[in-house]
Design a protein around this motif. Structure first.
Motif, PDB file in Angstrom:
ATOM      1  N   PRO B 380       2.834  12.477  21.182  1.00 46.54           N
ATOM      2  CA  PRO B 380       1.966  11.384  20.748  1.00 46.54           C
ATOM      3  C   PRO B 380       1.896  10.248  21.775  1.00 46.54           C
ATOM      4  N   ILE B 384      -1.609   8.966  23.296  1.00 45.82           N
ATOM      5  CA  ILE B 384      -2.154   7.615  23.126  1.00 45.82           C
ATOM      6  C   ILE B 384      -2.330   6.925  24.470  1.00 45.82           C
ATOM      7  N   ALA B 389      -4.959   3.252  26.021  1.00 41.48           N
ATOM      8  CA  ALA B 389      -4.239   2.177  25.335  1.00 41.48           C
ATOM      9  C   ALA B 389      -3.263   1.513  26.305  1.00 41.48           C
ATOM     10  N   ASN B 390      -2.982   0.222  26.076  1.00 40.18           N
ATOM     11  CA  ASN B 390      -1.995  -0.437  26.939  1.00 40.18           C
ATOM     12  C   ASN B 390      -0.583  -0.226  26.382  1.00 40.18           C
ATOM     13  N   LEU B 392       1.649  -2.098  24.960  1.00 40.36           N
ATOM     14  CA  LEU B 392       1.937  -2.603  23.619  1.00 40.36           C
ATOM     15  C   LEU B 392       1.362  -1.673  22.549  1.00 40.36           C
ATOM     16  N   GLN B 393       0.142  -1.220  22.805  1.00 41.84           N
ATOM     17  CA  GLN B 393      -0.493  -0.338  21.825  1.00 41.84           C
ATOM     18  C   GLN B 393       0.220   1.012  21.748  1.00 41.84           C
ATOM     19  N   ARG B 396       3.219   0.415  19.668  1.00 43.30           N
ATOM     20  CA  ARG B 396       2.849   0.180  18.275  1.00 43.30           C
ATOM     21  C   ARG B 396       2.390   1.458  17.571  1.00 43.30           C
ATOM     22  N   PHE B 397       1.597   2.274  18.250  1.00 45.75           N
ATOM     23  CA  PHE B 397       0.998   3.412  17.550  1.00 45.75           C
ATOM     24  C   PHE B 397       1.679   4.744  17.808  1.00 45.75           C
ATOM     25  N   ALA B 398       2.448   4.860  18.889  1.00 44.55           N
ATOM     26  CA  ALA B 398       3.093   6.147  19.148  1.00 44.55           C
ATOM     27  C   ALA B 398       4.600   6.091  18.945  1.00 44.55           C
ATOM     28  N   PRO B 401       5.719   4.297  14.742  1.00 40.57           N
ATOM     29  CA  PRO B 401       5.630   5.200  13.586  1.00 40.57           C
ATOM     30  C   PRO B 401       6.691   6.297  13.611  1.00 40.57           C
ATOM     31  N   GLN B 402       7.134   6.656  14.793  1.00 41.28           N
ATOM     32  CA  GLN B 402       8.136   7.727  14.876  1.00 41.28           C
ATOM     33  C   GLN B 402       9.534   7.235  14.556  1.00 41.28           C
TER      34      GLN B 402
END
Ligand code: ATP
Ligand code: MG
Lengths: 255, 475
Positions: B380, B384, B389-390, B392-393, B396-398, B401-402
């Protein structure tokens, strides 16, 4: 649209994964990369969107130098290049919606998106992408609740959010059964034909190659050993690419 | 030993059978007599030889250590190495092919048991002889003092002069629902007085107590009220009522108090129960706060101690090893020991307990978090990153959540552990229920001890259940 010149990748351990590789891709092509396991297919695709930094060589897309790009410029290039993975690479615990929205991150305000705020029109776009792939009813499911074929379709929907010029697909159907493999590749073909998205895809099965590819590149130990039309792959060529030992199995598969 | 073995084995390897036959037995016996195990090695039984040698050497060492430890001139345990030595010669002489070293190991175990028992003052019979001592204690523990029946009280008194003086005054008595009168206005030592009371709850016991002017109550008895709620009794004045008076012949005003307690239905927390509740809530708060604070500190440590993130560069690798080492050392110090240190530094109470638990939690969770981070799926993350995505993103998103579900589960699990630890930490002055429990044990108030036990058990069971439930949902 894409030009790869003298690309070489040497991993820190000393493995030479790509050796002086050059080729060009025209707009609207469906280029298939073939080669044995370990021949450097994944390395090549990841060099194109700079998930891996090449050791030497130059890659340009529509004149922009990908190999030299840094920071915001690199992210700008990346968002135009979608990527699809063998193991889907979804964020398993996140919802399908979030996974699809992730494809849009390169376009969004980093702060708002980090706080989880997505504009309504992006959510609508995500919904449309899922609808196009026929899984709009799964929006609220968790990604890991989906079957393999559904997960790969979410992966494609995520890529659609990028509105890409180029899609890199690294063995997109290797973990799916043959029927699903066709259905996934048909989506890619549709994007290629209808949306004029250039596709570079690595594949293993000859029937799939001959059915979908417009052009084929064969790699062996990081060196380009074949470049031509799918119809040009005959027994001899196949032997060259896959090696003597593989001849029997593969050649039968070819006939 | 190794040298001998080499010299002999080399020529043997060509023609094993013939040489074994010619290998002289008397030499093997001599070698074993000189050094147990050597003869066996000579007979190409390297492993048996090694076991025999080790059993002999360590048993000898234990015997000498035991002698040094107890200061005895000689030890009867010397028999064990001697037996091993004898068996070893016997073994070489009569069983040149056997591969078992069971007997020396068995002898060795006897020795270990014997010496160990002496050192630990091991005394199995005591376990059964003195069971009786614990019986009252256990009975009290099983009868915890947590709540008591809610009671109402009726009480009244009457004064009486004793010994009788020449100028009698009319004695006072209480006014209210209950009236108490004493028929005699005064009494001397040994006199029998008649006490009458009314206004009590019918058919229940009434406590009658003689209060002297200064000091404790001198005599007491009980009497049953009749169906109308009246009581009447004759009571002899005993010399004890003058025991606190400087001069027993000087007349003084004493007081006879009649009290009746009546269960009013319902129960209330006893004073012990109140302390138990206070202690439990202190313990829970302590555990909760140190878990939260420790978890917050553990997050940066977790990232710094994650191999996959840190070992990319030499500086990162250095940091990784330093942080790992700090975490491992800190984790290996029991929270209890830390609590003792902090009690010395900042004094008794929940605060030192909290510091100790927080530090231990930080180290333990830091390590566990780093393992979660090391185990995250890179797929992931690259997916992402590939979308443009930068950093931070991507986090945050990869990444988040894990890791969040595992982090939460581990933190809850840690809270569960901390509830137990903070109980123990109370024993050394770190506050909470443990602190009360410790004092009740010293005061031998076993009913209070029992209440604490039950309260702790209930809390731990509930925590265990809750944390299991939540974790199940997360993972
Ligand atoms: N991160 C890495 N570090 C070191 N060597 C690597 C790394 N990734 C790949 N390699 C090596 O580079 C070579 C090419 O690997 P690559 O993954 O590109 O092959 P592939 O053609 O995609 O194979 P497959 O069909 O199995 O996916 C292999 O020899 C591999 O061992
Ligand atoms: Mg690959």
């Amino acid at each position: 649209m894409l030009k790869v010149e003298h690309l070489t990748k040497v991993y820190p351990g000393g493995t030479v994964a790509l050796k002086d590789l050059s080729f060009e891709v025209e707009d609207g092509e469906f280029l298939v990369v073939i080669g044995l396991s370990g021949s450097g297919k994944s390395t090549l695709l990841r060099c194109i969107n700079r998930l891996i930094d090449p050791t030497e060589g130059k890659i340009t897309m529509d004149g922009a130098d990908i190999t030299a790009a840094k920071g915001a410029e690199l992210r700008h290039i990346r968002r135009q290049i979608g990527m699809i993975f063998q193991h889907f690479n979804l964020v398993k615990r996140s919802s399908v919606m979030t996974n699809v929205l992730n494809g849009r991150l390169g376009y969004l305000n980093p702060w708002l998106s980090t706080m989880g705020i997505f504009p309504a029109e992006e959510k609508k776009r995500a919904q449309q992408a899922l609808a196009r792939l026929g899984i709009e009813d799964k929006v609220h499911s968790r990604a890991d609740e989906l079957s393999g074929g559904q997960q790969q379709r979410v992966g494609i929907a995520r890529t659609l959010m990028q509105e890409p010029k180029l899609i890199l697909a690294d063995e997109p159907v290797a973990s799916l059964d043959p029927v699903l493999a066709h259905s996934i590749l048909q989506y890619l073909e549709q994007l290629n034909k209808d949306d004029k998205v250039t596709v570079i895809c690595s594949l293993h099965y000859l029937d799939l190659i001959q059915r979908y590819a417009t052009r084929v590149i064969g790699l062996k130990d990081g060196v380009k050993v074949f470049e031509g039309l799918p119809s040009e792959i005959n027994r001899v060529k196949f032997k060259e690419i896959y090696g003597e030992e593989a001849q029997d199995i593969r050649a039968t598969a070819l006939e | 030993m190794a040298k001998k073995h080499k010299i002999f084995v080399q020529p043997l390897s060509n023609n094993h059978m013939t040489k074994t036959k010619t290998a002289p037995k008397w030499l093997a016996i001599l070698l074993s007599a000189f050094l147990p195990g050597l003869g066996q090695a000579f007979q190409r039984r390297i492993r048996t030889g090694l076991y025999i040698f080790l059993a002999f050497a360590t048993s000898l060492a234990v015997v000498f250590w035991d002698r040094g430890y107890t200061g005895a001139e000689s030890s009867s345990w010397m028999i064990i190495p001697a037996l091993i030595w004898l068996w070893n010669i016997f073994n070489v002489a009569f069983f040149p092919k056997a591969s078992s070293a069971l007997i020396p190991v068995f002898l060795w175990l006897i020795l270990a048991y014997g010496v160990g028992a002496k050192v630990t003052e091991f005394n199995l019979p005591a376990l059964f002889q003195n069971v009786g001592r614990s019986q009252t204690m256990i009975r009290e523990i099983l009868h915890p003092d947590f709540v008591q029946p809610l009671t109402e009280k009726r009480t009244g008194f009457s004064e009486i002069e004793s010994p009788c003086s020449s100028a009698l005054k009319a004695p006072n008595h209480s006014t209210g629902d209950v009236t108490v009168t004493i028929l005699q206005p005064c009494a001397n030592n040994g006199d029998i007085i008649t006490i009458e009371g009314s206004g009590f709850w019918p058919n229940e016991s009434v406590t009658v107590a003689w209060h002297i002017p200064i000091g404790p109550q001198a005599m007491s008895t009980t009497v049953m009220s009749d169906a109308q709620g009246n009581v009447k009794l004759d009571w002899q004045v005993l010399p004890i009522v003058y025991s606190n008076a400087p001069d027993p012949s000087i007349p003084q005003i004493h007081r006879v108090v009649l009290t009746q307690e009546h269960p009013s239905g319902g129960i209330e927390l006893s004073s012990v129960g109140g302390y138990v509740l206070q202690g439990i809530s202190e313990t829970l708060g302590l555990a909760f706060l140190s878990t939260i604070v420790g978890a917050l500190f553990a997050i940066p440590f977790g990232f710094l101690a994650a191999r996959n993130l840190m070992t990319g560069s030499p500086i990162g690798t250095l940091f990784y090893f330093i942080i790992r080492t700090i975490l491992n050392i800190t984790r290996s110090i029991e929270a209890l020991i830390m609590a003792i240190i902090f009690v010395i530094i900042v004094g008794l109470g929940p605060f030192p307990g909290m510091i100790a638990l927080t530090i231990h939690t930080t180290a333990a969770l830091g390590k566990l978090y780093s393992e979660v981070i090391e185990g995250i799926d890179a797929g992931p993350i690259e997916a992402i990153r590939a979308t443009g995505a930068n950093w931070l993103q991507v986090v945050r998103f990869a990444v988040i959540p894990q890791i969040v579900p595992s982090f939460t589960a581990l933190t809850i699990y840690r809270w569960d552990i901390n509830v137990r630890s903070s109980t123990i930490i109370g024993f050394v002055g770190g506050g909470g229920i443990g602190f009360f429990l410790w004092q009740w044990i010293i005061l031998q108030d076993f009913r209070a001890v029992g209440s604490s036990f039950f309260a702790i058990a209930v809390v731990v069971i509930i925590m265990d259940f809750l944390s299991a439930q939540i974790r199940e949902r997360l993972v």
